[in-house]
Structures are given as C-alpha cells and as structure tokens.
Design an enzyme around this catalytic site. Structure first.
Site, PDB file in Angstrom:
ATOM      1  N   GLU A 174       0.842  -1.213   0.000  1.00 26.85           N
ATOM      2  CA  GLU A 174       0.000   0.000   0.000  1.00 26.85           C
ATOM      3  C   GLU A 174       0.869   1.252   0.000  1.00 26.85           C
ATOM      4  O   GLU A 174       0.779   2.071   0.921  1.00 26.85           O
ATOM      5  CB  GLU A 174      -0.871   0.018   1.261  1.00 26.85           C
ATOM      6  N   PRO A 175       1.709   1.448  -0.993  1.00 22.35           N
ATOM      7  CA  PRO A 175       2.591   2.616  -0.965  1.00 22.35           C
ATOM      8  C   PRO A 175       1.853   3.878  -1.398  1.00 22.35           C
ATOM      9  O   PRO A 175       1.014   3.837  -2.298  1.00 22.35           O
ATOM     10  CB  PRO A 175       3.662   2.261  -2.011  1.00 22.35           C
ATOM     11  N   GLY A 176       2.137   4.981  -0.748  1.00 22.52           N
ATOM     12  CA  GLY A 176       1.580   6.266  -1.166  1.00 22.52           C
ATOM     13  C   GLY A 176       2.707   7.201  -1.546  1.00 22.52           C
ATOM     14  O   GLY A 176       2.911   7.535  -2.705  1.00 22.52           O
ATOM     15  N   ARG A 177       3.459   7.610  -0.540  1.00 19.63           N
ATOM     16  CA  ARG A 177       4.495   8.623  -0.723  1.00 19.63           C
ATOM     17  C   ARG A 177       5.528   8.238  -1.787  1.00 19.63           C
ATOM     18  O   ARG A 177       5.929   9.065  -2.593  1.00 19.63           O
ATOM     19  CB  ARG A 177       5.214   8.845   0.612  1.00 19.63           C
TER      20      ARG A 177
ATOM     21  N   TYR B 182       5.247  18.689  10.463  1.00 18.19           N
ATOM     22  CA  TYR B 182       6.233  17.636  10.781  1.00 18.19           C
ATOM     23  C   TYR B 182       7.670  18.150  10.745  1.00 18.19           C
ATOM     24  O   TYR B 182       8.599  17.336  10.650  1.00 18.19           O
ATOM     25  CB  TYR B 182       6.142  16.489   9.774  1.00 18.19           C
TER      26      TYR B 182
ATOM     27  N   CYS C  77      -1.058  34.131   8.842  1.00 15.50           N
ATOM     28  CA  CYS C  77      -0.734  34.829  10.083  1.00 15.50           C
ATOM     29  C   CYS C  77      -0.342  33.869  11.190  1.00 15.50           C
ATOM     30  O   CYS C  77      -1.024  33.777  12.222  1.00 15.50           O
ATOM     31  CB  CYS C  77      -1.923  35.688  10.491  1.00 15.50           C
TER      32      CYS C  77
END
Ligand code: LLP
Length: 451
Positions: A299-302, A342, A370
């Site tokens: 299940e790779p995303g990045r 992060y 802001c």
C-alpha cells in the site's frame, strides 16, 4: 542545453544541481529555466497562475513500474494498492490505474474517487481505524477486494452488517507488530501504544473468531508500521518476521490465509536521507515472507506520488528583517502543511535560469498566513528574488494538495498534470464564489440591516 549552476553552499543542504540530479523528471534549460518533463514551469505559471501543484505523469509511471519490477525481481507474487490518501487527484489516479495499480482507501470519498478513476472494485482495499457503517455498506455493495479489520469491535459491526445484507466480506486482520519504525512521532503507527490494528498476541484468537462469524471471510493479515521510513529495513524485517510467525500459526490451526498485506511506508529522500530503494523492501519481504509462498499486497503512497509533484509558487516580496532575509511566497501552510506539521524539509528551486545561477544567501522562506509556523524553510541558501519570481517546492506530490485547507480564506490551489510536452489543469483553482457558496445566514440573522 543546461544552464550553469552554482557550486554547493557551505552548509549541508544539497545544492540545486544535486536536487535536480536526483529528480530525473526535472531539468534546467538555459533559456526556459526549470522544466517538468518538457514543459517550462514558467509557461504553466503564465497559463494557470500560482500557487499550483504540478505533477509529472512520466515520473508517476516510472515509479509505479520500478516498484512492480522490484517486487517481481525478488520473486514475489505481488499486487500494489496505491494509498489514495497521498494524492487523490483523479488524473494522478488514472495514470496509476493505467499502470495496473489498485487502491488502498480510507473513506467513502476515497472509495468513490478510486472507482471514478477507473480502478476496479476487485483491486481496492479499505483500511482505517474508524470506518463508519455507511462506509462499510458501500464497500459491501461495491464488493471490494478486502476490508482491513482493525478491532474486534469493528469485526462485530461488519459481521452484523454483512449478514443482514446477505453478503460475505473478505477481511484481513490488521495486526500491530509493536515495532518502532523510527520515523516522525506523528506518522509512526506500528507501536503497541498507537491506535492502529490489534495486538499481535490477540491476533490468533481473534482471527479464529473471524472465521466463525457470519458474513466474514478472513483472507489474510495486514500490517502498516509507519510512513517515511528511511531508517533501513530493520523495522520492516522485524514486522514481517512477526507476520510470518503469525501466518504460520494460523495456517497450522487450519485457518485460511490467502495473502499478506505489507502496508506502505517506504520513505523518499526529501533532503539527502539514505532512503531505501524498493529493491531493499522487496528483498526484506522475500526474506521474511517469501518462504510462505503466499501473494503479497503493498500500500505505498508517498514513494509513488511524492517525488513526481511540486508546488509552484511566486515570490510576493523579499523582506529584510532584523538579521534575517524573508522570502514571502504566495503559497502557504494552508497549501503545503508538511513543514509546519512535521518540521519537514522540502527542496526549493528557483525557476528562472538567472535566479538559479545567482549568488546565494540564507533566506527564511515563509507564506503569508498569520502564523509563525507558516515557514517552509529557515536559513535556506537562495538567491535574492524579485516579486513575481517563481520557485518550486519539491517532492510535494504526496500529502501536499490532499492536506490543504482554506485557512485564511485562501482558495485551494490548481493542480496541473504534465505528460511529455503536454500539460493540462486537472483540478481548477477554487473560486471565491465556490468558497462562499455553502455558507448561509440563518433567517433570524439574514433579516435586518447591519448598522
Ligand atoms: N497504508 C496505511 C494503512 C496507511 O495508514 C498509510 C499512510 C499508507 C498505507 C501509505 O503510507 P506511505 O507509503 O505513504 O508512507 N501526512 C503524513 C503521512 C501520513 C501517512 C498516513 N498513513 C506526511 O505528510 O508525512
């Protein structure tokens, strides 16, 4: 024709040349400046405006193929279920669907998106710790490949629902292996104190119960230990070794285990992290789970969507503060929240060839929101930039646009897909009318003038 590039600056950040060399879909042309594939970013900015997300279809395809080749090369029977949460743009999904990738979804919205992009239900896995009854109903109606169960409570809910609808849900049990993936605390998921999955010691008994519950058919075990894992393969190996032990126990008890879901998490080098190659992950899976001879799912995303994307932004102004130079962009934390959330490092490249060759000095790169946290980089070696100059924030294809908000009433940025020499807007910039459209005044406030 390549433009001249300055030598690496004294601090440890990679130079512009090093950032480019590690990203084959990017290049610097002496006249046209920074290109994505064959398209100058300046042309996209002129046509679409900024801030805009720009994705390389070529890079998406190359990465999908490289991952599949690594898995096949390790002798694994594997299916790749792209984690839609990383980038849910319909055109991005379509490119990945054409490469034969399935989807890992975590909500009704993502399930609908994956189906709209043409991903067959038979290639869709549903993950997540809090799927609602409505979401499970849709998953059952669509008859998706697998629902990853994360608790005994969820199993009971799904069993009752599936049985009442006369359906049988294929379920995998998500197990928490209690390993430390040594990634950012906000994105580690495989420790026993995290909310994800069931404890590995409870898994055999629960799996046996799943097999006996009406409306459920257990088909495997799932694990996902965290994201942006760059610490090598030790955590993966430890987790998959536990998965192998558990699978062996279950099979020994005569329980059905048809495949193993290895999750996502493979990290990418945002700066110069020694991120492991997919071959290393494939090797770790083969070494630990290979002997079971079962098909595996990923299940790779990045790893798929991160490097192919960037956030194209214009300089609003350069401001000299007390001892610091601030570069204020028209992109902000509401667009790309990763640095604020992060402390993530993203490469920043000027787009014009002259800016790429100019003298460098430390700049704090900030957005107009802001909040002090609206900072993309501190003390980054960059040239002096005029208002209107373009910059590209790199590796923003994953967890970029999907995590945007409209904080400060800033519209969601446009998304653009580049494919060779072509480009197209694949999501319109949000309009102010659309932003206001859903807001209403109640009757008792609408009547009567404001003094
Ligand atoms: N499978 C499951 C069950 C997940 O929870 C995730 C990510 C993935 C797969 C995909 O992981 P990947 O291959 O992308 O590492 N917003 C954070 C990342 C959050 C990841 C959440 N789960 C960031 O920007 O770094």
């Amino acid at each position: 024709m390549a433009a001249p590039l300055p030598i690496a600056s004294a601090d440890a950040d990679p130079s512009f040349a090093e950032l480019l060399a590690a990203r084959p879909h990017l290049s610097l042309h002496a006249l046209d400046g920074l290109l994505v594939e064959e398209v100058p970013l300046a042309r996209i900015a002129a046509a679409v405006g900024t801030p805009s997300w720009v994705y390389s279809a070529g890079a998406l395809r190359r990465r999908a193929r490289a991952l599949k080749a690594a898995l096949a090369g390790a002798g694994l029977r594997a299916s790749v279920h792209y984690a839609v949460k990383a980038n849910g743009n319909l055109a991005v999904l379509r490119v990945l669907a054409s490469e034969g990738l399935g989807a890992d979804v975590v909500s009704e919205g993502e399930l609908r998106l994956a189906r709209a992009a043409g991903i067959p239900a038979s290639a869709i896995v549903f993950s997540g710790v809090g799927k609602t009854e409505r979401e499970l109903r849709l998953a059952l109606a669509e008859d998706i490949a697998q629902i990853n169960i994360e608790s005994a409570e969820e199993a009971a809910m799904l069993s009752a629902l599936a049985a009442s609808l006369g359906r049988v849900a294929r379920v995998a049990l998500r197990v928490n292996p209690d390993v430390d993936a040594r990634t950012h605390a906000k994105i580690t998921t495989g420790r026993s104190e995290n909310k994800f999955g069931v404890g590995i010691d409870d898994a055999p008994a629960l799996y046996a119960r799943l097999a006996a519950m009406p409306g459920l058919r257990p088909v495997g075990i799932a694990m996902h230990i965290g994201s942006q894992i760059t610490s090598g393969m030790a955590a993966y190996r430890a987790a998959y070794a536990r998965m192998a032990e558990l699978a062996t126990v279950l099979i020994g008890r005569g329980l059905p285990v048809e495949h193993l879901d290895c999750g996502g998490g493979l990290g990418i080098p945002y700066r110069d992290e020694p991120a492991p190659a997919p071959e290393a992950l494939a090797g770790a899976i083969a070494a630990t789970l290979g002997p079971l001879g079962l098909p595996v799912m990923l299940e790779p995303g990045r790893w798929i969507a991160g490097p192919p994307g960037l956030l194209l932004s214009s300089v609003v102004l350069q401001k000299q503060g007390a001892g610091r130079r601030f570069l204020v962009l028209d992109a902000a934390m509401n667009d790309l929240v990763r640095p604020a959330m992060y402390e993530a490092w993203h490469g920043i490249l000027p787009v014009s060839p002259a800016d790429c060759a100019a003298a460098l000095a430390p700049s704090d790169v900030v957005g107009p929101v802001c909040e002090t946290g609206d900072t993309f980089a501190r003390g980054r070696a960059l040239p002096s930039l005029q208002p209107g100059a373009l910059v590209a924030l790199l590796d923003a294809g994953a967890y970029g646009a999907v995590m945007s908000s409209t904080y400060n009433m800033r519209p969601l940025a446009a998304e653009v897909l580049v494919d060779g020499s072509r480009f197209a807007v694949v999501r319109d910039r949000q309009g102010y009318e659309a932003m206001l459209a859903g807001q209403r005044l109640p009757d008792w406030l609408a009547e009567g003038a404001v003094p």
